[in-house]
Design a protein around this motif. Structure first.
Motif, mmCIF file in Angstrom:
data_model
loop_
_atom_site.group_PDB
_atom_site.id
_atom_site.type_symbol
_atom_site.label_atom_id
_atom_site.label_comp_id
_atom_site.label_asym_id
_atom_site.label_seq_id
_atom_site.Cartn_x
_atom_site.Cartn_y
_atom_site.Cartn_z
ATOM 1 N N LEU A 56 -8.959 64.840 31.713
ATOM 2 C CA LEU A 56 -7.972 64.225 32.597
ATOM 3 C C LEU A 56 -8.622 63.538 33.799
ATOM 4 C CD1 LEU A 56 -4.946 63.979 32.363
ATOM 5 C CD2 LEU A 56 -4.708 66.015 33.761
ATOM 6 N N GLU A 57 -9.621 64.196 34.387
ATOM 7 C CA GLU A 57 -10.286 63.585 35.536
ATOM 8 C C GLU A 57 -11.014 62.301 35.154
ATOM 9 O OE1 GLU A 57 -12.716 66.032 38.025
ATOM 10 O OE2 GLU A 57 -11.204 67.613 38.114
ATOM 11 N N ALA A 58 -11.525 62.231 33.942
ATOM 12 C CA ALA A 58 -12.236 61.035 33.495
ATOM 13 C C ALA A 58 -11.302 59.840 33.350
ATOM 14 C CB ALA A 58 -12.944 61.311 32.169
ATOM 15 N N LEU A 59 -10.031 60.098 33.155
ATOM 16 C CA LEU A 59 -9.069 59.007 32.997
ATOM 17 C C LEU A 59 -8.838 58.235 34.300
ATOM 18 C CD1 LEU A 59 -6.387 60.670 30.706
ATOM 19 C CD2 LEU A 59 -8.236 59.113 30.052
ATOM 20 N N HIS A 60 -9.176 58.831 35.428
ATOM 21 C CA HIS A 60 -8.988 58.166 36.718
ATOM 22 C C HIS A 60 -9.764 56.852 36.794
ATOM 23 C CE1 HIS A 60 -6.578 60.984 39.114
ATOM 24 N NE2 HIS A 60 -7.089 61.904 38.310
ATOM 25 N N ARG A 61 -10.856 56.754 36.061
ATOM 26 C CA ARG A 61 -11.650 55.514 36.059
ATOM 27 C C ARG A 61 -11.002 54.396 35.248
ATOM 28 N NH1 ARG A 61 -17.056 58.293 34.175
ATOM 29 N NH2 ARG A 61 -15.463 59.582 33.266
ATOM 30 N N HIS A 62 -10.068 54.772 34.392
ATOM 31 C CA HIS A 62 -9.489 53.803 33.473
ATOM 32 C C HIS A 62 -8.066 53.382 33.816
ATOM 33 C CE1 HIS A 62 -12.925 54.347 30.852
ATOM 34 N NE2 HIS A 62 -12.763 55.653 30.975
ATOM 35 N N PHE A 63 -7.402 54.140 34.690
ATOM 36 C CA PHE A 63 -6.012 53.841 35.014
ATOM 37 C C PHE A 63 -5.813 53.787 36.519
ATOM 38 C CE2 PHE A 63 -5.853 56.042 30.889
ATOM 39 C CZ PHE A 63 -5.155 55.106 30.141
ATOM 40 N N ASP A 64 -4.815 53.034 36.918
ATOM 41 C CA ASP A 64 -4.498 52.948 38.344
ATOM 42 C C ASP A 64 -3.845 54.257 38.801
ATOM 43 O OD1 ASP A 64 -1.341 52.480 38.430
ATOM 44 O OD2 ASP A 64 -2.176 51.341 36.730
ATOM 45 N N ALA A 65 -3.724 54.427 40.110
ATOM 46 C CA ALA A 65 -3.228 55.684 40.695
ATOM 47 C C ALA A 65 -1.808 56.016 40.235
ATOM 48 C CB ALA A 65 -3.293 55.604 42.214
ATOM 49 N N THR A 66 -0.949 55.019 40.139
ATOM 50 C CA THR A 66 0.437 55.260 39.727
ATOM 51 C C THR A 66 0.500 55.768 38.293
ATOM 52 O OG1 THR A 66 1.154 53.509 41.208
ATOM 53 C CG2 THR A 66 2.716 54.219 39.522
ATOM 54 N N THR A 67 -0.261 55.144 37.418
ATOM 55 C CA THR A 67 -0.298 55.564 36.014
ATOM 56 C C THR A 67 -0.872 56.968 35.893
ATOM 57 O OG1 THR A 67 -0.560 53.266 35.321
ATOM 58 C CG2 THR A 67 -1.134 54.967 33.708
ATOM 59 N N MET A 68 -1.937 57.251 36.638
ATOM 60 C CA MET A 68 -2.539 58.582 36.594
ATOM 61 C C MET A 68 -1.583 59.643 37.105
ATOM 62 S SD MET A 68 -5.218 58.908 34.972
ATOM 63 C CE MET A 68 -5.352 60.637 35.330
ATOM 64 N N GLN A 69 -0.833 59.297 38.109
ATOM 65 C CA GLN A 69 0.133 60.250 38.638
ATOM 66 C C GLN A 69 1.186 60.580 37.571
ATOM 67 O OE1 GLN A 69 2.320 58.954 42.085
ATOM 68 N NE2 GLN A 69 2.904 61.044 42.623
ATOM 69 N N ARG A 70 1.612 59.565 36.837
ATOM 70 C CA ARG A 70 2.586 59.791 35.758
ATOM 71 C C ARG A 70 1.986 60.637 34.636
ATOM 72 N NH1 ARG A 70 4.707 54.674 33.478
ATOM 73 N NH2 ARG A 70 6.128 56.084 32.408
ATOM 74 N N ILE A 71 0.726 60.339 34.284
ATOM 75 C CA ILE A 71 0.054 61.107 33.231
ATOM 76 C C ILE A 71 -0.095 62.564 33.658
ATOM 77 C CG2 ILE A 71 -2.148 61.438 32.011
ATOM 78 C CD1 ILE A 71 -2.437 58.348 32.028
ATOM 79 N N GLU A 72 -0.605 62.778 34.874
ATOM 80 C CA GLU A 72 -0.801 64.143 35.364
ATOM 81 C C GLU A 72 0.522 64.887 35.485
ATOM 82 O OE1 GLU A 72 -3.079 63.514 38.925
ATOM 83 O OE2 GLU A 72 -4.972 63.553 37.822
ATOM 84 N N SER A 73 1.562 64.199 35.916
ATOM 85 C CA SER A 73 2.888 64.827 36.011
ATOM 86 C C SER A 73 3.386 65.249 34.635
ATOM 87 C CB SER A 73 3.887 63.879 36.662
ATOM 88 O OG SER A 73 3.558 63.667 38.001
ATOM 89 N N ALA A 74 3.178 64.390 33.640
ATOM 90 C CA ALA A 74 3.613 64.717 32.281
ATOM 91 C C ALA A 74 2.828 65.902 31.726
ATOM 92 C CB ALA A 74 3.449 63.503 31.374
ATOM 93 N N VAL A 75 1.528 65.915 31.956
ATOM 94 C CA VAL A 75 0.702 67.028 31.485
ATOM 95 C C VAL A 75 1.124 68.323 32.173
ATOM 96 C CG1 VAL A 75 -1.645 67.984 31.490
ATOM 97 C CG2 VAL A 75 -1.278 65.596 30.815
#
Length: 150
Positions: free
Chosen positions: A34-53
């Motif tokens: 999950l932390e590695a995905l921060h390099r590939h997605f913007d903050a808003t998208t990462m927040q949505r991904i982390e919220s879903a997880v």
């Protein structure tokens, strides 16, 4: 009580190991994937991904943690005959260290749940919480394996 649950020892070990695998696996996934995905997605998208997880994890992780600690308590009682082995042997010392770390993990986990429920779990706290839990769980796994052989 030991006489009543001793025949179920292998099943208790199996439940304990399965719960530990799920718990350590979830922490490892969050730290390494999950932390590695921060390099590939913007903050808003990462927040949505982390919220879903986290929404998914919140559904089953309290049950996993409850089973992990309940089975661990039973195993502790069976292997240590109450608290008789603490301090007597290297096994008892390792077991005590493992229990202390486990309650440390529980404290961090409970704090994270509390922070999340109050909207205080920001990205930095999320990241550090999972790193701390993973490090403590790795130490517990190390102790669990070495306490029988050292």
């Amino acid at each position: 009580m030991q006489g009543l649950i001793a025949p179920y020892y292998p099943w208790i070990v199996l439940v304990h190991l399965a719960c530990a695998i799920v718990f350590v696996g979830a922490a490892a996934f969050e730290v390494f994937a999950l932390e590695a995905l921060h390099r590939h997605f913007d903050a808003t998208t990462m927040q949505r991904i982390e919220s879903a997880v986290m929404a998914r994890v919140r559904r089953y992780m309290p049950f996993v943690v409850l089973l992990l600690f309940a089975s661990g308590g039973l195993l502790f009682d069976l292997r240590c005959n109450g608290i008789r082995c603490i301090g007597d042997t290297r096994f008892g010392g390792f077991l005590l260290a493992k229990v202390i770390l486990a309650f440390g993990v529980l404290g961090v986990f409970a704090n994270a749940v509390w922070a999340g429920a109050r909207g205080r779990m920001d990205a930095c706290r999320f990241r550090h919480t999972h790193r701390i839990v993973l490090a403590m769980m790795a130490a517990i796994v190390f102790l669990a394996k070495t306490m029988f052989y050292l």
